[in-house]
Design a protein around this motif. Structure first.
Motif, PDB file in Angstrom:
ATOM      1  N   TYR A  23       0.979  -1.097  -0.013  1.00 36.53           N
ATOM      2  CA  TYR A  23       0.072  -0.078  -0.157  1.00 36.53           C
ATOM      3  C   TYR A  23       0.957   1.220   0.157  1.00 36.53           C
ATOM      4  O   TYR A  23       1.930   1.197   0.903  1.00 36.53           O
ATOM      5  CB  TYR A  23      -0.721  -0.025   1.263  1.00 36.53           C
ATOM      6  CG  TYR A  23      -2.200  -0.618   1.017  1.00 36.53           C
ATOM      7  CD1 TYR A  23      -3.210   0.281   1.297  1.00 36.53           C
ATOM      8  CD2 TYR A  23      -2.320  -1.837   0.647  1.00 36.53           C
ATOM      9  CE1 TYR A  23      -4.596  -0.124   1.328  1.00 36.53           C
ATOM     10  CE2 TYR A  23      -3.575  -2.438   0.480  1.00 36.53           C
ATOM     11  CZ  TYR A  23      -4.675  -1.621   0.962  1.00 36.53           C
ATOM     12  OH  TYR A  23      -5.840  -1.984   0.628  1.00 36.53           O
ATOM     13  N   GLU A  25      -2.628 -10.987  11.426  1.00 33.59           N
ATOM     14  CA  GLU A  25      -2.974  -9.982  10.702  1.00 33.59           C
ATOM     15  C   GLU A  25      -3.756  -8.866  11.322  1.00 33.59           C
ATOM     16  O   GLU A  25      -4.814  -9.344  12.255  1.00 33.59           O
ATOM     17  CB  GLU A  25      -3.244 -10.445   9.281  1.00 33.59           C
ATOM     18  CG  GLU A  25      -2.391 -10.442   8.426  1.00 33.59           C
ATOM     19  CD  GLU A  25      -2.066  -9.221   7.658  1.00 33.59           C
ATOM     20  OE1 GLU A  25      -2.038  -8.049   8.654  1.00 33.59           O
ATOM     21  OE2 GLU A  25      -1.345  -8.981   6.678  1.00 33.59           O
ATOM     22  N   ASP A  26      -3.960  -7.772  10.781  1.00 25.68           N
ATOM     23  CA  ASP A  26      -4.918  -6.808  11.272  1.00 25.68           C
ATOM     24  C   ASP A  26      -6.017  -6.841  10.378  1.00 25.68           C
ATOM     25  O   ASP A  26      -7.054  -6.993  10.794  1.00 25.68           O
ATOM     26  CB  ASP A  26      -4.290  -5.292  11.266  1.00 25.68           C
ATOM     27  CG  ASP A  26      -3.561  -4.986   9.794  1.00 25.68           C
ATOM     28  OD1 ASP A  26      -3.386  -6.061   8.870  1.00 25.68           O
ATOM     29  OD2 ASP A  26      -3.262  -3.956   9.958  1.00 25.68           O
ATOM     30  N   ILE A  27      -6.029  -6.950   9.161  1.00 23.99           N
ATOM     31  CA  ILE A  27      -6.904  -6.953   8.227  1.00 23.99           C
ATOM     32  C   ILE A  27      -6.698  -7.692   6.791  1.00 23.99           C
ATOM     33  O   ILE A  27      -5.531  -7.526   6.297  1.00 23.99           O
ATOM     34  CB  ILE A  27      -7.509  -5.350   7.709  1.00 23.99           C
ATOM     35  CG1 ILE A  27      -8.817  -5.336   7.121  1.00 23.99           C
ATOM     36  CG2 ILE A  27      -6.270  -4.552   7.335  1.00 23.99           C
ATOM     37  CD1 ILE A  27      -9.580  -3.856   7.276  1.00 23.99           C
ATOM     38  N   SER A  55      -5.278  -1.470  -2.764  1.00 23.59           N
ATOM     39  CA  SER A  55      -4.009  -2.592  -2.852  1.00 23.59           C
ATOM     40  C   SER A  55      -3.337  -2.305  -3.971  1.00 23.59           C
ATOM     41  O   SER A  55      -4.320  -2.399  -4.936  1.00 23.59           O
ATOM     42  CB  SER A  55      -4.373  -3.973  -2.368  1.00 23.59           C
ATOM     43  OG  SER A  55      -3.376  -4.828  -2.253  1.00 23.59           O
ATOM     44  N   LEU A  75      -4.302   0.298  12.376  1.00 24.74           N
ATOM     45  CA  LEU A  75      -4.612   0.662  10.954  1.00 24.74           C
ATOM     46  C   LEU A  75      -4.725   2.034  10.831  1.00 24.74           C
ATOM     47  O   LEU A  75      -5.314   2.877  11.413  1.00 24.74           O
ATOM     48  CB  LEU A  75      -6.405  -0.044  10.785  1.00 24.74           C
ATOM     49  CG  LEU A  75      -6.322  -1.238  10.696  1.00 24.74           C
ATOM     50  CD1 LEU A  75      -7.834  -1.866  10.853  1.00 24.74           C
ATOM     51  CD2 LEU A  75      -5.693  -1.852   9.524  1.00 24.74           C
ATOM     52  N   ASP A  76      -3.939   2.528   9.635  1.00 25.72           N
ATOM     53  CA  ASP A  76      -3.723   3.806   9.309  1.00 25.72           C
ATOM     54  C   ASP A  76      -4.484   4.556   8.295  1.00 25.72           C
ATOM     55  O   ASP A  76      -4.948   3.617   7.345  1.00 25.72           O
ATOM     56  CB  ASP A  76      -2.268   4.041   9.282  1.00 25.72           C
ATOM     57  CG  ASP A  76      -1.821   3.503   7.874  1.00 25.72           C
ATOM     58  OD1 ASP A  76      -2.218   2.334   7.590  1.00 25.72           O
ATOM     59  OD2 ASP A  76      -1.495   4.264   7.117  1.00 25.72           O
ATOM     60  N   LYS A  79     -12.629  -8.482   5.017  1.00 25.83           N
ATOM     61  CA  LYS A  79     -13.901  -7.754   4.076  1.00 25.83           C
ATOM     62  C   LYS A  79     -14.031  -8.819   3.315  1.00 25.83           C
ATOM     63  O   LYS A  79     -13.504  -8.966   1.969  1.00 25.83           O
ATOM     64  CB  LYS A  79     -13.176  -6.436   3.554  1.00 25.83           C
ATOM     65  CG  LYS A  79     -12.689  -5.367   4.564  1.00 25.83           C
ATOM     66  CD  LYS A  79     -12.301  -4.304   3.594  1.00 25.83           C
ATOM     67  CE  LYS A  79     -11.697  -3.106   4.557  1.00 25.83           C
ATOM     68  NZ  LYS A  79     -11.051  -1.932   3.725  1.00 25.83           N
ATOM     69  N   ASP A 134      -8.160  -7.557   3.242  1.00 24.54           N
ATOM     70  CA  ASP A 134      -8.871  -6.720   2.266  1.00 24.54           C
ATOM     71  C   ASP A 134      -8.998  -7.654   1.012  1.00 24.54           C
ATOM     72  O   ASP A 134     -10.079  -8.609   0.871  1.00 24.54           O
ATOM     73  CB  ASP A 134      -8.190  -5.336   2.038  1.00 24.54           C
ATOM     74  CG  ASP A 134      -9.023  -4.412   1.201  1.00 24.54           C
ATOM     75  OD1 ASP A 134      -9.300  -4.388   0.230  1.00 24.54           O
ATOM     76  OD2 ASP A 134      -9.366  -3.240   2.151  1.00 24.54           O
ATOM     77  N   SER A 135      -8.234  -7.233  -0.127  1.00 25.09           N
ATOM     78  CA  SER A 135      -8.212  -7.949  -1.409  1.00 25.09           C
ATOM     79  C   SER A 135      -7.717  -9.342  -1.042  1.00 25.09           C
ATOM     80  O   SER A 135      -8.137 -10.218  -1.787  1.00 25.09           O
ATOM     81  CB  SER A 135      -7.428  -7.270  -2.416  1.00 25.09           C
ATOM     82  OG  SER A 135      -6.247  -7.119  -2.240  1.00 25.09           O
ATOM     83  N   GLY A 136      -6.977  -9.432  -0.268  1.00 27.64           N
ATOM     84  CA  GLY A 136      -6.065 -10.807   0.046  1.00 27.64           C
ATOM     85  C   GLY A 136      -4.875 -10.838  -0.545  1.00 27.64           C
ATOM     86  O   GLY A 136      -4.177 -11.879  -0.463  1.00 27.64           O
ATOM     87  N   LEU A 137      -4.537  -9.953  -1.646  1.00 29.66           N
ATOM     88  CA  LEU A 137      -3.418 -10.186  -2.449  1.00 29.66           C
ATOM     89  C   LEU A 137      -2.096 -10.044  -1.703  1.00 29.66           C
ATOM     90  O   LEU A 137      -1.359 -11.052  -2.033  1.00 29.66           O
ATOM     91  CB  LEU A 137      -3.372  -8.886  -3.448  1.00 29.66           C
ATOM     92  CG  LEU A 137      -4.479  -8.778  -4.460  1.00 29.66           C
ATOM     93  CD1 LEU A 137      -4.609  -7.638  -5.228  1.00 29.66           C
ATOM     94  CD2 LEU A 137      -4.339  -9.923  -5.460  1.00 29.66           C
ATOM     95  N   THR A 138      -1.970  -9.257  -0.819  1.00 31.19           N
ATOM     96  CA  THR A 138      -0.974  -9.149   0.143  1.00 31.19           C
ATOM     97  C   THR A 138      -0.685 -10.320   0.937  1.00 31.19           C
ATOM     98  O   THR A 138       0.566 -11.277   0.852  1.00 31.19           O
ATOM     99  CB  THR A 138      -0.887  -8.023   1.108  1.00 31.19           C
ATOM    100  OG1 THR A 138      -1.415  -6.680   0.515  1.00 31.19           O
ATOM    101  CG2 THR A 138       0.516  -7.659   1.966  1.00 31.19           C
ATOM    102  N   PHE A 187     -13.335   1.513   4.293  1.00 29.90           N
ATOM    103  CA  PHE A 187     -12.068   1.749   4.914  1.00 29.90           C
ATOM    104  C   PHE A 187     -12.156   1.980   6.433  1.00 29.90           C
ATOM    105  O   PHE A 187     -12.838   3.075   6.634  1.00 29.90           O
ATOM    106  CB  PHE A 187     -11.127   2.835   4.024  1.00 29.90           C
ATOM    107  CG  PHE A 187      -9.753   2.851   4.374  1.00 29.90           C
ATOM    108  CD1 PHE A 187      -8.900   1.985   3.618  1.00 29.90           C
ATOM    109  CD2 PHE A 187      -9.285   3.740   5.038  1.00 29.90           C
ATOM    110  CE1 PHE A 187      -7.570   1.955   3.811  1.00 29.90           C
ATOM    111  CE2 PHE A 187      -7.678   3.920   5.555  1.00 29.90           C
ATOM    112  CZ  PHE A 187      -7.004   2.999   4.860  1.00 29.90           C
ATOM    113  N   VAL A 188     -11.288   1.386   6.978  1.00 25.54           N
ATOM    114  CA  VAL A 188     -11.174   1.413   8.490  1.00 25.54           C
ATOM    115  C   VAL A 188      -9.935   1.877   9.133  1.00 25.54           C
ATOM    116  O   VAL A 188      -8.986   1.582   8.613  1.00 25.54           O
ATOM    117  CB  VAL A 188     -11.994   0.202   9.352  1.00 25.54           C
ATOM    118  CG1 VAL A 188     -13.115  -0.001   8.882  1.00 25.54           C
ATOM    119  CG2 VAL A 188     -11.172  -0.887   8.797  1.00 25.54           C
TER     120      VAL A 188
END
Ligand code: XMP
Ligand code: MG
Length: 183
Positions: free
Chosen positions: A74, A103-105, A80, A162-163, A135, A107-111, A156-157
């Motif tokens: 990111y 993990e914190d979150i 992402s 999370l920043d 998500k 999202d797309s799962g790509l990372t 987005f949270v």
């Protein structure tokens, strides 16, 4: 930093401190039931997972090791890129180890999908994932996540690690930002 220190930057509080801690304790119990007889290595992904790691790890009713990895996927934005680069690798040789990614979150799962593949190539005895947030609607790849804290909408949270552009990580709650923050 508490929600009242956010001025009008916070639109909604999604999870309070108590809700986060209660859920982490439940996850810790679940994880310990599966790992109490194993030497587990908790692997955090910097920087978002710092708070989850600290509280989840302390909620475990026994000892566990910790290591960290930093990747870039990111920029300072909210989407992402799909491009992953290792900025800091593990200190630990995970060959034959029982590894649990914290993990914190997702999202797309790509990372995480990239990280999982990378770690699997190093020959761990097992590799599982615990994430505080997920998500489901944002998923672009399928990832088998054994332990999930909360499934949330594709919003987005920020807070609790999370920043947004490196801000709000020290907010105790998790919430959404007011639109004026992005513009
Ligand atoms: P992907 O899409 O690859 O993203 O699963 C994983 C990483 O992206 C960050 N991320 C977020 N950060 N609020 C944040 O502050 C969000 O809503 C959010 N969604 C994704 C996060 O670092 C995560 O590890
Ligand atoms: Mg992260």
């Amino acid at each position: 930093m508490d929600a009242e220190h956010m001025g009008d930057d916070l639109a909604t509080v999604m999870f309070t401190e108590e809700q986060i801690q209660d859920r982490l304790r439940e996850l810790a119990e679940q994880v310990w039931a599966d790992y109490h007889d194993k030497d587990v290595l908790l692997l955090g992904v910097l920087k978002g997972a710092v708070m989850v790691m600290a509280d989840f790890m302390r909620a475990l009713p026994g000892s566990a090791e910790m290591d960290w990895m930093a990747v870039s996927s990111y920029g300072s934005g909210t989407k992402s890129s799909g491009v992953v680069r290792i900025l800091k690798d593990l200190d630990t040789d995970i060959t034959g180890r029982h590894v649990l990614i914290v993990e914190d979150i997702i999202d797309s799962g790509l990372t995480l999908s990239w990280i999982s593949a990378n770690l699997r190539s190093r020959g761990p005895a097992s590799l599982e994932i615990v994430t505080l947030l997920r998500k489901p609607e944002a998923a672009k790849v399928e990832i088998d996540v054994r332990y999930v804290g909360f499934d949330i909408a594709d919003e987005f949270v920020v807070g609790y690690g999370l920043d947004y552009a490196e801000k709000y990580r020290n907010l105790r709650v998790i919430g959404t930002l007011a639109p004026h923050v992005y513009s």
